[in-house]
Design an enzyme around this catalytic site. Structure first.
Site, PDB file in Angstrom:
ATOM      1  N   HIS A  98       3.809  14.106   9.571  1.00 29.26           N
ATOM      2  CA  HIS A  98       2.877  13.864   8.463  1.00 29.26           C
ATOM      3  C   HIS A  98       3.467  14.470   7.192  1.00 29.26           C
ATOM      4  O   HIS A  98       4.082  15.543   7.239  1.00 29.26           O
ATOM      5  CB  HIS A  98       1.518  14.502   8.782  1.00 29.26           C
ATOM      6  CG  HIS A  98       0.474  14.093   7.796  1.00 29.26           C
ATOM      7  ND1 HIS A  98       0.406  14.642   6.542  1.00 29.26           N
ATOM      8  CD2 HIS A  98      -0.503  13.154   7.857  1.00 29.26           C
ATOM      9  CE1 HIS A  98      -0.590  14.063   5.869  1.00 29.26           C
ATOM     10  NE2 HIS A  98      -1.156  13.165   6.649  1.00 29.26           N
ATOM     11  N   GLU A 171       2.405   5.762   5.770  1.00 32.48           N
ATOM     12  CA  GLU A 171       1.550   6.533   4.873  1.00 32.48           C
ATOM     13  C   GLU A 171       2.324   6.865   3.604  1.00 32.48           C
ATOM     14  O   GLU A 171       3.015   7.901   3.556  1.00 32.48           O
ATOM     15  CB  GLU A 171       1.136   7.850   5.537  1.00 32.48           C
ATOM     16  CG  GLU A 171       0.279   7.715   6.758  1.00 32.48           C
ATOM     17  CD  GLU A 171      -0.670   8.896   6.899  1.00 32.48           C
ATOM     18  OE1 GLU A 171      -1.870   8.665   6.979  1.00 32.48           O
ATOM     19  OE2 GLU A 171      -0.209  10.040   6.900  1.00 32.48           O
TER      20      GLU A 171
HETATM   21  P1  PGA Z   1      -6.476  10.410   3.254  1.00 33.80           P
HETATM   22  O1  PGA Z   1      -5.394  11.043   4.230  1.00 33.80           O
HETATM   23  O2  PGA Z   1      -7.205   9.345   4.030  1.00 33.80           O
HETATM   24  O3  PGA Z   1      -7.365  11.547   2.845  1.00 33.80           O
HETATM   25  O4  PGA Z   1      -5.737   9.805   2.099  1.00 33.80           O
HETATM   26  C1  PGA Z   1      -4.691  10.267   5.154  1.00 33.80           C
HETATM   27  C2  PGA Z   1      -3.725  11.120   5.909  1.00 33.80           C
HETATM   28  O5  PGA Z   1      -3.204  12.095   5.353  1.00 33.80           O
HETATM   29  O6  PGA Z   1      -3.428  10.849   7.076  1.00 33.80           O
END
Ligand code: PGA
Length: 249
Positions: A98, A171
């Site tokens: 992440h 992401e």
């Molecule tokens: P968010 O985070 O939905 O608050 O943008 C997503 C994540 O970090 O997995």
């Protein structure tokens, strides 16, 4: 019909009382539970909450996951959690790479690859998070960055004989917690690229693509026609049950 996946990433937001509220609201909502039979829900919680969450949800279909794990199997590694102990407290999936872990814990590609191997060996599904920063996007090197983040993982998968579901979550770093979502054309380009990388390496079996970054009830419609996306990794909007429910519904 293909399954849809909704993974909550609770980050460091929850407390024991707020977890209790979430679980109680979920358990009381029988209609919601009946409606989501073809959907899979998972919650990635902080390590200290995993056992409790597992106890509370073990009779339900909700999966429990960790947000990171050690690159070592066991031993003198203060402050880390091994996948062996995570598996013992009911963890069936684990986030990996992440961007907040890459950033605050300085995690390298090499460490992520080691963790990935250990997770497969421990029978825990990895959710590998990949994504470019805004600067990299503006430089036009998004696909190159994604390639670099995936290369060694796909090599491992090319030799993987097991049948664990493997998740790849795109992401974009600039989309996390900001309310900004990439435009559809860019998203489609990324997912077409990811799909073709996976197909080229003949590792398509059990690889599932997710999107994460500012997913909410307000933004979810923007992903509807991107067919490669089989689910979401949801941060802020997953903390409160009612808000999370609106996304899954
Ligand atoms: P968010 O985070 O939905 O608050 O943008 C997503 C994540 O970090 O997995």
């Amino acid at each position: 019909m293909t399954k849809k996946y909704y993974f909550a990433n609770w980050k460091m937001y929850q407390t024991l009382p707020s977890i209790n509220d979430f679980v109680q609201s979920y358990k009381k909502d029988r209609i919601f539970q009946a409606q989501i039979k073809d959907k899979i829900i998972g919650i990635a919680a902080s390590d200290e909450h995993l056992y409790l969450l597992h106890q509370k949800l073990k009779k339900t279909s909700v999966l429990i996951g960790a947000q990171d794990c050690s690159q070592f199997a066991q031993g003198a590694y203060t402050g880390q959690s091994s996948m062996l102990s995570l598996a013992q407290v009911g963890v069936s999936f684990c986030l990996l790479g992440h961007s907040e872990v890459r950033r605050y814990a300085g995690q390298s590609e090499e460490q992520i690859t080691l963790k990935f191997k250990l997770l497969l060996a421990a029978n825990i599904s990895p959710i590998l998070c990949i994504g470019e920063t805004l600067e990299q996007k503006e430089e036009g090197i998004t696909l190159q960055i994604l390639f670099e983040q995936l290369e060694s993982i796909l090599q491992i998968l090319a030799g993987y004989q097991g049948d664990l579901p493997i998740f790849i979550a795109y992401e974009p770093v600039y989309a996390i917690g900001t309310g900004i979502i990439p435009v559809k054309k860019d998203l489609q380009e990324v997912f077409t690229f990811l799909q073709s990388m996976v197909l080229q390496l003949l590792v398509a079996k059990n690889i599932i693509f997710l999107y994460g970054g500012s997913v909410s009830d307000q933004t979810k419609a923007q992903f509807e026609d991107i067919h490669e996306i089989s689910g979401f990794l949801i941060g802020k909007a997953s903390i409160n049950f009612q808000e999370f429910k609106k996304i899954v519904d």
